[in-house]
Design a protein around this motif. Structure first.
Motif, mmCIF file in Angstrom:
data_model
loop_
_atom_site.group_PDB
_atom_site.id
_atom_site.type_symbol
_atom_site.label_atom_id
_atom_site.label_comp_id
_atom_site.label_asym_id
_atom_site.label_seq_id
_atom_site.Cartn_x
_atom_site.Cartn_y
_atom_site.Cartn_z
ATOM 1 N N LYS B 108 1.450 22.332 10.916
ATOM 2 C CA LYS B 108 0.659 21.306 10.235
ATOM 3 C C LYS B 108 -0.767 21.202 10.760
ATOM 4 O O LYS B 108 -1.549 20.411 10.240
ATOM 5 C CB LYS B 108 1.353 19.949 10.380
ATOM 6 N N TYR B 147 -3.347 8.591 3.098
ATOM 7 C CA TYR B 147 -1.882 8.391 3.053
ATOM 8 C C TYR B 147 -1.186 9.598 3.677
ATOM 9 O O TYR B 147 -0.257 9.459 4.472
ATOM 10 C CB TYR B 147 -1.363 8.250 1.619
ATOM 11 N N SER B 148 -1.656 10.799 3.298
ATOM 12 C CA SER B 148 -0.997 12.003 3.833
ATOM 13 C C SER B 148 -1.234 12.124 5.327
ATOM 14 O O SER B 148 -0.336 12.550 6.056
ATOM 15 C CB SER B 148 -1.505 13.254 3.150
ATOM 16 N N ALA B 151 1.204 9.951 7.015
ATOM 17 C CA ALA B 151 2.573 10.478 6.926
ATOM 18 C C ALA B 151 2.799 11.645 7.880
ATOM 19 O O ALA B 151 3.945 12.040 8.110
ATOM 20 C CB ALA B 151 2.872 10.902 5.493
ATOM 21 N N ASP B 155 7.001 9.913 14.192
ATOM 22 C CA ASP B 155 8.014 8.893 13.990
ATOM 23 C C ASP B 155 8.329 8.798 12.501
ATOM 24 O O ASP B 155 7.430 8.857 11.672
ATOM 25 C CB ASP B 155 7.449 7.555 14.504
ATOM 26 N N ARG B 156 9.637 8.629 12.159
ATOM 27 C CA ARG B 156 9.949 8.578 10.729
ATOM 28 C C ARG B 156 9.418 7.297 10.087
ATOM 29 O O ARG B 156 9.283 7.221 8.874
ATOM 30 C CB ARG B 156 11.450 8.705 10.503
ATOM 31 N N ARG B 157 9.103 6.289 10.896
ATOM 32 C CA ARG B 157 8.530 5.078 10.319
ATOM 33 C C ARG B 157 7.143 5.325 9.751
ATOM 34 O O ARG B 157 6.655 4.554 8.937
ATOM 35 C CB ARG B 157 8.463 3.976 11.388
ATOM 36 N N LEU B 159 6.496 7.568 7.654
ATOM 37 C CA LEU B 159 6.692 7.844 6.229
ATOM 38 C C LEU B 159 6.725 6.560 5.422
ATOM 39 O O LEU B 159 6.052 6.426 4.401
ATOM 40 C CB LEU B 159 7.994 8.615 6.023
ATOM 41 N N THR B 160 7.515 5.582 5.892
ATOM 42 C CA THR B 160 7.588 4.327 5.138
ATOM 43 C C THR B 160 6.259 3.593 5.197
ATOM 44 O O THR B 160 5.850 2.986 4.208
ATOM 45 C CB THR B 160 8.716 3.425 5.669
ATOM 46 N N ALA B 162 3.340 5.011 5.351
ATOM 47 C CA ALA B 162 2.430 5.687 4.426
ATOM 48 C C ALA B 162 2.740 5.299 2.989
ATOM 49 O O ALA B 162 1.830 5.037 2.198
ATOM 50 C CB ALA B 162 2.527 7.195 4.604
ATOM 51 N N LEU B 163 4.039 5.227 2.648
ATOM 52 C CA LEU B 163 4.391 4.893 1.261
ATOM 53 C C LEU B 163 3.970 3.459 0.945
ATOM 54 O O LEU B 163 3.452 3.167 -0.130
ATOM 55 C CB LEU B 163 5.893 5.066 1.021
ATOM 56 N N LEU B 166 0.426 3.458 0.377
ATOM 57 C CA LEU B 166 0.139 4.058 -0.922
ATOM 58 C C LEU B 166 0.334 3.045 -2.043
ATOM 59 O O LEU B 166 -0.515 2.908 -2.924
ATOM 60 C CB LEU B 166 1.047 5.272 -1.148
ATOM 61 N N LEU B 167 1.463 2.317 -2.017
ATOM 62 C CA LEU B 167 1.728 1.355 -3.095
ATOM 63 C C LEU B 167 0.644 0.278 -3.119
ATOM 64 O O LEU B 167 0.065 -0.026 -4.161
ATOM 65 C CB LEU B 167 3.117 0.729 -2.917
#
Lengths: 121, 491
Positions: B108, B147-148, B151, B155-157, B159-160, B162-163, B166-167
């Motif tokens: 990445k 946002y990307s 993300a 940490d997997r948090r 992702l949430t 970022a979403l 985004l919203l």
């Protein structure tokens, strides 16, 4: 005020509010994204309605039509909204990609279940 | 060549972004990105120089004169913001290579730089452009890439977070789009300069008030003004450290620029402050924001989250200063834009050094770091003092102007609450200092060494800037006063 006269704007408002409601009220992430898309779509209709001039024709110049008194509708909002549509699509694509990643790492796309898992961490 | 500078500023990062993919060797890409950002920085210095000498620069894209073409308009405010954004991004990029090697997975690296450059060019585009719809397009370029970037966090948090961003961010951008649409409907133009000439004649119209409301609410969502801030803490906390530093120092500043530009230039002070009760709204939201966000920050256990809440309260300070509606208030807001970028950039970079060595930013992991990482912790202490507003740091300068502005308006309660906010800031900064210097490490992490030079250098560059502009604020005060005059603030 005649309700039918501003029919387009009523449609815009109804779509906008239902989109916003879905976005806020639903816990499922995909449904949230659908709500967001409906919300954005209402704005597209708003721009396109705004471009219309009553009695006007499409803004295309024909060779065999002469004279200056032809009324054209405004083409600019259509162009603007084309850009906005592209932006909307890329937003949706990114959002869906994020949802896939969330499903992979949490095993669910329900907001309350994700929240519960985050609390445990 | 020099007449093309306003567009080069935006185009260079934009073109460099896809080129990164061709280069594809992480270290080379890093150097390339750094050079692209530095060129933008140099251009912004030349631009501010040109503006100071010969006034507003007007550049028509592709030689199509406005209103048919898009026009870039660089005046004091634009030049000042361009300088902040490019300067901060160049300094932060110095640390990027070391920091992301530790925090991102191998495949990445290159994508990170692509997104970073896209985000940068989006922000520069927002600032440089003089076209209302163009603001929306660049806003979306900057937002989608940020946002990307968020993300990318491990940490997997992330992702949430970022979403969620985004919203909320898309909602805000669509509100802005509705506002711009209504303005176009009223005036038939999207050029900001033309809008500013035609809108005052329509100040009685209800459509204009609705346009203003949609637009302002949209921007306030983007800049995380207090009741609309809930997306920010997690987004900053779980993003990679470099991204947190970059976004905290620049993204919200750009949103504040949009607000300033539309309140002062496009809608006009008359409409915003006299016809609409904007002053009361901004003052109330600012005060509530400062106190609530600072109080929440005190109870955070993750230092990144703590500084994220602190960002919300500092943004509320800027909004409060705007709400004073006199020229001293405006100068204070503009000063704090610059100063907050310096402080938060330095603090988040110092956290990236902690993240690099310790692997976490939980407050409990800070124990004993005062000894094992003296330079990093010293940076956090000076940055923290600047947040509080201790003399000799930049924080003092802007707080001082805010206090003067509130006294000029005879708003005694506001003066007291600004000071109370500083005390709350003192408490949360003290929590970090106490843990780092006065508790000993129990877990046996004694092998922690000082952060590498590549992380310390940019952190200390920003810290020294904090001190330099705190001791010698002549440059910032001159430029902000000129900016305030050009925005037409009342004397």
């Amino acid at each position: 005020m005649n309700i039918l006269e501003s029919f387009n704007y009523w449609v815009v408002m109804i779509l906008m509010m239902s989109g916003l409601y879905i976005l806020i009220a639903h816990g499922n992430l995909v449904k949230k994204i659908i709500g967001l898309t409906i919300f954005q779509t209402s704005v597209y209709i708003f721009y396109i309605s705004m471009a219309n001039i009553s009695g006007a024709t499409a803004p295309i110049i024909y060779k065999n039509i002469e004279g200056d008194n032809i009324l054209y509708s405004n083409p600019l909002p259509h162009v603007l909204i084309l850009t906005a549509i592209v932006v909307g699509i890329s937003t949706m694509a990114l959002a869906l990609a994020l949802v896939i990643r969330i499903k992979q790492s949490y095993g669910t796309i329900e907001e309350d279940e994700i929240h519960a898992k985050e609390q445990q961490q | 060549m020099s007449s093309q500078l306003p567009i080069l500023q935006v185009i260079i990062p934009l073109i460099s972004a896809p080129l990164c993919l061709i280069i594809s060797r992480p270290k080379l890409v890093w150097l390339f990105t750094l050079i692209a950002s530095t060129i933008s920085f140099i251009i912004s210095i030349i631009l501010i120089h040109q503006v100071m000498q010969s006034g507003t620069i007007i550049y028509s894209l592709g030689d199509w004169e406005a209103p048919i073409g898009i026009e870039y308009r660089i005046d004091y405010l634009n030049a000042y913001l361009l300088l902040i954004v490019t300067g901060i991004s160049s300094i932060i990029l110095l640390s990027a290579h070391t920091s992301i090697t530790a925090e991102l997975s191998h495949n990445k690296y290159v994508l990170f730089y692509v997104l970073f450059l896209l985000c940068l060019s989006g922000m520069l585009g927002i600032i440089a452009t003089g076209d209302a719809f163009n603001v929306f397009v660049f806003l979306e370029i900057a937002s989608l890439s940020s946002y990307s970037l968020i993300a990318l966090g491990k940490d997997r948090r992330a992702l949430t977070a970022a979403l969620r961003y985004l919203l909320v961010g898309t909602l805000g951008a669509t509100f802005i789009l509705i506002g711009i649409g209504l303005m176009y409907m009223m005036t038939g133009t999207l050029n900001m300069h033309d809008l500013s000439e035609r809108l005052p004649n329509l100040s009685e119209s209800r459509t204009l008030i609705i346009a203003f409301s949609f637009f302002t609410v949209g921007v306030c969502l983007k800049l995380a003004l207090f009741p609309l801030h809930w997306w920010l803490p997690n987004a900053y906390a779980y993003a990679p450290s470099v991204v947190s530093a970059f976004l905290a120092a620049t993204a919200t500043k750009v949103a504040i620029y949009i607000l300033l530009r539309f309140i002062f230039t496009v809608f006009g002070i008359e409409f915003s402050f006299s016809i609409l009760p904007l002053q009361k709204i901004l003052l109330a939201l600012g005060l509530v924001g400062i106190l609530t966000a600072s109080t929440i920050a005190i109870y955070q256990n993750n230092v990144k989250q703590l500084f994220a809440y602190s960002s919300i309260s500092q943004i509320a300070y800027i909004i409060l200063a705007l709400g004073m509606n006199n020229s001293t208030g405006l100068v204070a807001a503009l000063l704090h834009l610059f100063n907050h970028a310096l402080m938060k950039g330095a603090l988040f970079l110092a956290l990236s050094a902690v993240m690099y060595r310790v692997g976490s930013t939980q407050l409990t992991d800070f124990s004993g770091l005062g000894k094992s990482m003296p330079w990093t912790m010293a940076a956090i202490v000076i940055g923290g003092l600047s947040l509080i507003g201790i003399p000799l740091t930049v924080g003092f300068i802007s707080k001082w102007y805010m206090l003067i502005a509130s006294l000029e308006n005879n708003l005694w309660p506001v003066t007291v609450l600004i000071l109370l906010g500083s005390i709350l800031t003192g408490i949360y900064v003290w929590r970090i200092v106490e843990t780092a210097y006065f508790t000993t490490n129990k877990t046996g992490l004694n092998h922690i060494k000082e952060a590498p030079f590549s992380l310390l250098l940019p952190t200390w560059l920003l810290i020294l800037a904090n001190l330099y502009f705190g001791i010698n604020p002549r440059f910032t005060i001159t430029i902000t006063k000129l900016t305030a005059q050009s925005l037409g603030a009342m004397p």
